[in-house]
Design a protein around this motif. Sequence first.
Motif: not given
Length: 125
Positions: A41-68
């Motif tokens: 609420p009241g904030k801009e949209r932000e990136f959380v996590a992404a996964i490659s087409w094959s599922g073998t590579a992922t990337y996380y925003q810092d706040f998501a690492k270790g929890r998501f």
Amino acid sequence: QVQLEESGGGLVRIGDSLRLSCAASGRAFSNYAMGWFRQAPGKEREFVAAISWSGTATYYQDFAKGRFTISRDNAKNTVYLQMNSLKPEDTAVFYCAVGSGGSWQTLVQGTPTVWGQGTLVTVSS
């Protein structure tokens, strides 16, 4: 054109877990990277996590690492976001999105080509 439908949001308490799902229909889902974004609420949209087409590579925003954890099942045309140890600051509308190519970089460095309608996650104290 891919259509996306998120589900799994809801009201939870601090420390709880939720698994969001995003079901895709339309063109070849398995060819594209998928990702999750959120807008508090009241904030801009932000990136959380992404996964490659094959599922073998992922990337996380810092706040998501270790929890998501982001994952996908190409046989079911579905991408997931497992969220653990939820905090009040995780309260947001979560959106899934399709990348412009197969690499997760297309979501981190580029603009998603398709967005879902969003699912609300509320973490209460």
